[in-house]
Design an enzyme around this catalytic site. Sequence first.
Site, mmCIF file in Angstrom:
data_model
loop_
_atom_site.group_PDB
_atom_site.id
_atom_site.type_symbol
_atom_site.label_atom_id
_atom_site.label_comp_id
_atom_site.label_asym_id
_atom_site.label_seq_id
_atom_site.Cartn_x
_atom_site.Cartn_y
_atom_site.Cartn_z
ATOM 1 N N SER A 200 0.807 -1.007 0.116
ATOM 2 C CA SER A 200 -0.101 0.137 0.044
ATOM 3 C C SER A 200 0.897 1.248 -0.110
ATOM 4 O O SER A 200 1.818 1.430 -0.864
ATOM 5 C CB SER A 200 -1.050 -0.180 1.489
ATOM 6 N N ASP B 80 -8.275 -5.542 -5.851
ATOM 7 C CA ASP B 80 -7.477 -4.596 -4.866
ATOM 8 C C ASP B 80 -8.467 -2.736 -5.814
ATOM 9 O O ASP B 80 -7.902 -2.583 -6.926
ATOM 10 C CB ASP B 80 -6.120 -4.108 -5.502
ATOM 11 N N HIS C 212 -7.454 -5.789 -1.795
ATOM 12 C CA HIS C 212 -6.223 -5.241 -0.994
ATOM 13 C C HIS C 212 -4.980 -6.249 -0.112
ATOM 14 O O HIS C 212 -3.660 -6.000 -0.122
ATOM 15 C CB HIS C 212 -6.355 -3.913 -0.708
#
Length: 692
Positions: free
Chosen positions: A548, A629, A661
């Site tokens: 991320s 995601d 994600h």
Amino acid sequence: MNRLARPIVSVIALSAALAATPALAQEPEGRAFTVDDLARLERVSDPQVSPDGRTVIYGLRQTDWENNRGVSSLWSVQTGGGEPHRLAISDEGAGNARWAADGRLFFLRGGQVWVSADQGATATQATALPLDVGSFRIGPDGGSLVVSLEVYPACEGDLACTVNEVSHREGRTETGQVYDRTFVRHWDTWEDGRRNHLFRVDLTPGAPASTATALMLGFDGDTPSVPFGDEGEYAISPDGGSVIFSARLAGQTEAWSTNFDLYQTPMTGGELVNLTDANDAWDTGPVFSPDGRTLAYRAMSRPGFEADRWRILLRDVATGTTREIAADWDRSADSLAWSPDGGTLYLTAQDTGTTRLFSIDVRSGRVTPLTSGGHVGSFGLADGGIVYARDGLDGPVNLYYRSQRGRDVPRQITNHNAEVMGQIDLGDYEQFSFDGWNGETVHGYVVRPHNYQEGMEYPVAFLIHGGPQGSFGDGWSYRWNPQTYAGQGYAVVMIDFHGSTGYGQAFTDAISQHWGDRPLIDLQRGWEHVQANYDFIDEDRACALGASYGGYMVNWIAGNWNEPWKCLVNHDGVFDTRSMGFETEELWFTEWENGGTPWENPEAYERFNPANHVQDWRVPMLVIQGDLDFRIPTAQGLATFNALQRRGIPSRLLFFPNENHWVLRAHNSVQWHRTVQDWLARYAPAGAEPID
């Protein structure tokens, strides 16, 4: 992007002390912790204390490895100690147990609510609704429920209408979807027009209830919020007359708004009243005091920001006047609960690399910490005590009991995973601090490898957390767990750079519009600190890894600080900050972090854009991407991989078509870890070497 664990010892204070003790120069007594261990561990959660304070019901998730799925059941343990046991009502699956005031136990099974009058030995079905129940709360008299159901708003007066509409849509031969406003997809799901709405269900003795009364007629929004909301976002008043819920009006602004408000509606259904209309930021977590006179809730102050400090507000139910308590306490509150006498609030909050349980005196606002070290998750109040779920770098979640005043020694009351964790020697760890950006104190953790011996040095896994308003601290993770790297023979370094949570709001705020400079300075100085203070760190065998925002930072490092690293690992990381401002679903995130939209403030989007530094990339990189995601879409991962390949840099792409994600499926998780470990082994092979 903000949404973008250990063998447990019996005494938390002792655990923290042992963690800070220098490791001894001896061979480990147990074996290494492996990825297979991680995937198969039992996961304890959600302790619920009975009204008499004697019994705790909790959830346990076990892995069915052969069928690649998790299996959830309910377990019971006495607060005074004893052997936990699995409840018979779990034989067909069970979860989300909640006690009624009269001692009956309600829970979810097969999408419906069930109830047990004998503490889980037998159960009868309480609801038989045409739609699955997502969450529920029990009315004060135990004769009604408030449940959340996923409905088409035009159908909520008739639940069968939603069932028929779903069936109709599934039977269509055309597959095109038409949208007239944004937020067409969120997290990992495309919008199909349904909303989470609340309904009252009147329970009927002798037969499951099959009808429900809509409580949010005409409201364009979700309660609980999607995708991670639960019953903590709504509450029933102690007199059973009304429901308070937190929700955001959707309209045309949902994708860039964080304006959740508290609404009140009669339990019979009717007019919705906005109680927090004056605050354009986030309001949530309503909790009534035992006497029903005061409503406690959490509120942010700044619209458009999802990582603002959660303040604690008290609203007088009769007059509507509101006051903040513990206003000077620079921590962000979570999980509020009232003491039985209404004089104390209990909550959890991140605090300097840990997550602790606190009490707050309602009258004075005095804050008292009740735990130290590790990570406290959910908790429940017992008769004079508190039962809480605790994990840490020293092991996965188990339940503990201590007095509500916190003056006794915590007592461990469950010991799941004891057999397997008893065979394992985890890496010793300790917290450190140094002067980071602007000379301000920054904290981090170092974890020694499983096979640590004094006089030897070891390769390093340098883990960078996501968020970016997050933390890699004293907690157990089933995705980014430093003990999996320690078990492979790596030392682990984690830095809570500026932007991390649990160090005060100013520290958290420091990263916004500064993704590439202030955090990078912290990471660089943290790396210098561990090299200077831990002689077992082999700076010539080090790889940096992140997901991320951590994946963004890996991409940024690739072009701006690639000298120390033998390899890089980027999971679901941002490659092009400008295109990210158009592609992600929660637009409020990129707009806050960059001070506006890409056309209003283009310089901010380009200032720290990894795509502008590809010409300086040289370090081998593993790229990992989940196709579901929608937070950092697949195009970002493919662009990273294409840039690496086009530059001729050794690189590999691990692509999961069915993960979001996060990587959640057990087999995929093991593949993820093994692929990462193989990459590290290729460029920074494990193995102890004598210190020069």
